[in-house]
Design an enzyme around this catalytic site. Structure first.
Site, PDB file in Angstrom:
ATOM      1  N   HIS A   1      -2.211 -12.456  -3.634  1.00 58.17           N
ATOM      2  CA  HIS A   1      -2.508 -11.707  -2.417  1.00 58.17           C
ATOM      3  C   HIS A   1      -1.226 -11.659  -1.591  1.00 58.17           C
ATOM      4  O   HIS A   1      -0.655 -12.705  -1.258  1.00 58.17           O
ATOM      5  CB  HIS A   1      -3.631 -12.384  -1.628  1.00 58.17           C
ATOM      6  CG  HIS A   1      -4.008 -11.663  -0.380  1.00 58.17           C
ATOM      7  ND1 HIS A   1      -4.709 -12.270   0.635  1.00 58.17           N
ATOM      8  CD2 HIS A   1      -3.768 -10.394   0.031  1.00 58.17           C
ATOM      9  CE1 HIS A   1      -4.896 -11.395   1.618  1.00 58.17           C
ATOM     10  NE2 HIS A   1      -4.336 -10.261   1.275  1.00 58.17           N
ATOM     11  N   ASP A   2      -0.795 -10.461  -1.246  1.00 57.18           N
ATOM     12  CA  ASP A   2       0.517 -10.333  -0.595  1.00 57.18           C
ATOM     13  C   ASP A   2       0.618 -11.142   0.694  1.00 57.18           C
ATOM     14  O   ASP A   2       1.675 -11.717   0.986  1.00 57.18           O
ATOM     15  CB  ASP A   2       0.876  -8.866  -0.348  1.00 57.18           C
ATOM     16  CG  ASP A   2      -0.212  -8.060   0.355  1.00 57.18           C
ATOM     17  OD1 ASP A   2      -1.190  -8.662   0.836  1.00 57.18           O
ATOM     18  OD2 ASP A   2      -0.082  -6.825   0.410  1.00 57.18           O
TER      19      ASP A   2
ATOM     20  N   GLY B   1       7.919  -6.802   7.192  1.00 59.26           N
ATOM     21  CA  GLY B   1       8.680  -5.657   7.689  1.00 59.26           C
ATOM     22  C   GLY B   1       8.656  -5.530   9.193  1.00 59.26           C
ATOM     23  O   GLY B   1       9.626  -5.084   9.817  1.00 59.26           O
TER      24      GLY B   1
ATOM     25  N   ARG C   1       8.535  -3.003  -4.782  1.00 58.06           N
ATOM     26  CA  ARG C   1       9.928  -3.362  -5.001  1.00 58.06           C
ATOM     27  C   ARG C   1      10.032  -4.484  -6.018  1.00 58.06           C
ATOM     28  O   ARG C   1       9.112  -5.303  -6.132  1.00 58.06           O
ATOM     29  CB  ARG C   1      10.590  -3.780  -3.682  1.00 58.06           C
ATOM     30  CG  ARG C   1       9.953  -4.998  -3.043  1.00 58.06           C
ATOM     31  CD  ARG C   1       9.996  -5.012  -1.547  1.00 58.06           C
ATOM     32  NE  ARG C   1       9.459  -3.850  -0.910  1.00 58.06           N
ATOM     33  CZ  ARG C   1       8.163  -3.613  -0.708  1.00 58.06           C
ATOM     34  NH1 ARG C   1       7.244  -4.465  -1.168  1.00 58.06           N
ATOM     35  NH2 ARG C   1       7.762  -2.528  -0.094  1.00 58.06           N
TER      36      ARG C   1
ATOM     37  N   ALA D   1      -5.060  -6.877  -1.211  1.00 60.70           N
ATOM     38  CA  ALA D   1      -6.263  -7.595  -1.621  1.00 60.70           C
ATOM     39  C   ALA D   1      -7.448  -6.654  -1.836  1.00 60.70           C
ATOM     40  O   ALA D   1      -7.335  -5.439  -1.697  1.00 60.70           O
ATOM     41  CB  ALA D   1      -6.621  -8.638  -0.574  1.00 60.70           C
TER      42      ALA D   1
ATOM     43  N   ALA E   1       0.808  -1.215   0.000  1.00 57.26           N
ATOM     44  CA  ALA E   1       0.000   0.000   0.000  1.00 57.26           C
ATOM     45  C   ALA E   1       0.845   1.270   0.000  1.00 57.26           C
ATOM     46  O   ALA E   1       0.379   2.319  -0.431  1.00 57.26           O
ATOM     47  CB  ALA E   1      -0.928  -0.003   1.212  1.00 57.26           C
ATOM     48  N   SER E   2       2.083   1.185   0.465  1.00 58.01           N
ATOM     49  CA  SER E   2       2.911   2.386   0.548  1.00 58.01           C
ATOM     50  C   SER E   2       4.146   2.345  -0.352  1.00 58.01           C
ATOM     51  O   SER E   2       4.735   3.397  -0.621  1.00 58.01           O
ATOM     52  CB  SER E   2       3.354   2.629   1.993  1.00 58.01           C
ATOM     53  OG  SER E   2       4.057   1.509   2.506  1.00 58.01           O
ATOM     54  N   SER E   3       4.537   1.168  -0.811  1.00 53.90           N
ATOM     55  CA  SER E   3       5.724   1.084  -1.671  1.00 53.90           C
ATOM     56  C   SER E   3       5.717  -0.227  -2.437  1.00 53.90           C
ATOM     57  O   SER E   3       4.970  -1.156  -2.122  1.00 53.90           O
ATOM     58  CB  SER E   3       7.006   1.198  -0.838  1.00 53.90           C
ATOM     59  OG  SER E   3       7.149   0.066   0.014  1.00 53.90           O
TER      60      SER E   3
END
Length: 467
Positions: free
Chosen positions: A238-239, A405, A17, A81, A13-15
């Site tokens: 889905h992450d 993270g 890679r 998701a 949602a924020s970055s």
């Protein structure tokens, strides 16, 4: 022998890679190729994603692989998701790509429950109620923009849409599809009777395929832009599903926290539990790799810390915020980390302070006090959730695996060990990308199965233990 490279495009949602990986001496080696920002922005009165910008970033990272002389043989994309796009008959996007954090779903649960009760909906899908679930987002479109549904021919979740832009192929991946609250945990397919009951166009929902499915090769124009061709693999898109793949344990029964913007805390089960006790505990049964069910609870997570950090002008690192919070460890106030107040407030700092004031607690003022309230509240929420899971599964867990993270947030992980009385094993940090890569490696035959992948991950990446 030519090196076989794999590319994970992991977008949160924020970055986002681009992580390039290969197998060397039986271990996964990984290198970050490219990193970029992501976020929501106001568009036409709604909070929206910039999908065109995200796709440009995907292509840029792919080009960087070519420039580095490390061309992947296959790649996979995972994202958050529930969000989706509608496509018309020409395959063009209809409307804006509205984020789950937008307020358009307010009151849409009531409209859904006029057609099917909340209890019956859970019994059919096993998915916890969250007002931003796809089912409520579609109902919002049906209620306010019915012309969009009438013009639509396909509904694609965000990673499926990005795969479509790369290949021209429209596929719907299982793990992400389950989060829509429109999939049966019995048939593991769209609940078409439910879709009809809700009055949604049934033709929007294409065949569901499994992680590891080959999507296709790059479209000629994309191939020209990045400088090579690559096979796009449908990973666990889905992450959280990808993150859970990376849990470094070969145990049959494990407890995990996928700790990032959201904290997803749960276990794996062979069958869904769609019973009333699970519904009342607000536990969900999301689809996982190899048809395992991720029996878990969504907890607000480090979104709260990310938000206050931005309000402080990003002048503190996450490590510094942890250190300041630890100094204020005795600060007594707590908030309910799952309260809707914290979903998308104009000011997270003010939301935390207002909650404390409203509940008669001491109001935090300094950055250290505010961070301490958030971290301690998350740990308390983890402790409560574990007790619920153990009661509902009839199983006691000695260990919690923290991946993502948040595995680097030592202060939070120490608090978690204290609040739960469990051993906390932390790592890997890039869990979602690693799980994404592992699914690709299984699909290509470099890893035998999920158990072998997890053993390889445990051997490839360090873990930190708190007791």
């Amino acid at each position: 022998m030519e090196q076989n490279y794999y590319l994970a495009v992991d977008i949160g949602a924020s970055s986002g890679r681009h992580m390039l990986a290969w197998l060397e001496d039986g271990k996964i080696r990984m290198e970050e190729i490219y990193r970029f920002e992501n976020g929501i922005r106001p568009v036409n009165g709604h909070l929206c994603w910039d999908l065109d910008g995200l796709f440009r970033e995907i292509l840029e990272g792919m080009r960087r692989c070519g420039e580095a002389g490390k061309i992947p043989s296959c790649m996979g994309i995972d994202t958050w998701a529930v969000d989706f796009v509608l496509l018309d008959g020409r395959g063009e996007r209809i409307g804006d790509s509205v984020s789950y954090r937008d307020g358009r779903t307010k009151g849409m649960d009531e409209k859904v429950y006029r057609r099917i009760s909340e209890k019956d909906l859970y019994a059919r899908t096993g998915i916890q109620k969250q007002i931003f679930n796809t089912i409520y987002q579609i109902m919002a479109i049906k209620d306010r923009h019915p012309e969009q549904l009438e013009a639509a021919k396909d509904l694609l979740l965000i990673p499926d849409y990005l795969n479509y832009l790369l290949t021209g192929e429209k596929k719907t991946e299982y793990t992400n599809a389950t989060t829509t609250q429109l999939v049966s945990p019995v048939t593991k397919d769209w609940d078409r009777e439910l879709i009809q009951t809700l009055g949604f166009p049934e033709g929007l929902f294409g065949a569901i395929t499994l992680p590891g499915t080959r999507v296709g090769s790059l479209k000629p124009e994309i191939r020209q832009q990045v400088g090579y061709d690559v096979t796009v693999i449908q990973t666990a898109t889905h992450d959280t599903a990808s993150a859970v793949v990376s849990v470094p344990s070969t145990e049959d029964h494990l407890l995990y926290i996928s700790s990032g913007t959201w904290s997803l805390m749960g276990t794996e089960r062979p069958e869904a539990d769609c019973g009333e006790a699970s519904r009342k505990a607000n536990l969900t049964n999301e689809g996982g790799y190899d048809y395992r069910f991720r029996y878990l609870k969504n907890i607000m997570g480090l979104w709260m810390i990310q938000s206050v950090r931005h309000e402080w002008g990003d002048r503190y690192s996450f490590a510094e915020i942890c250190a300041m919070a630890e100094k204020e460890n005795a600060f007594p106030s707590l908030v309910d980390a799952n309260d809707d107040t914290f979903l998308a407030p104009e000011s997270m700092i003010r939301a935390v302070q207002d909650f404390c004031a409203r509940t008669g607690q001491r109001v935090p003022e300094t950055p250290g006090q505010i961070a301490a309230v958030i971290y301690r509240s998350l740990a308390e929420c983890y402790g409560k959730t574990i007790r619920e899971i153990e009661a509902l599964t009839g199983r006691n867990y000695d260990c919690i695996y923290v991946v993502g993270g948040g595995s680097h947030a030592d202060y939070l992980n120490r608090l978690t060990a204290e609040a739960t009385g469990k051993t906390v094993v932390c790592g890997p940090g890039e869990a979602t990308a690693i799980g994404n890569l592992a699914v690709q490696m299984i699909a290509m035959g470099d890893l035998e199965n999920l158990k072998a992948a997890r053993a390889c991950i445990a051997d490839s990446f360090p873990q930190k233990v708190f007791r």
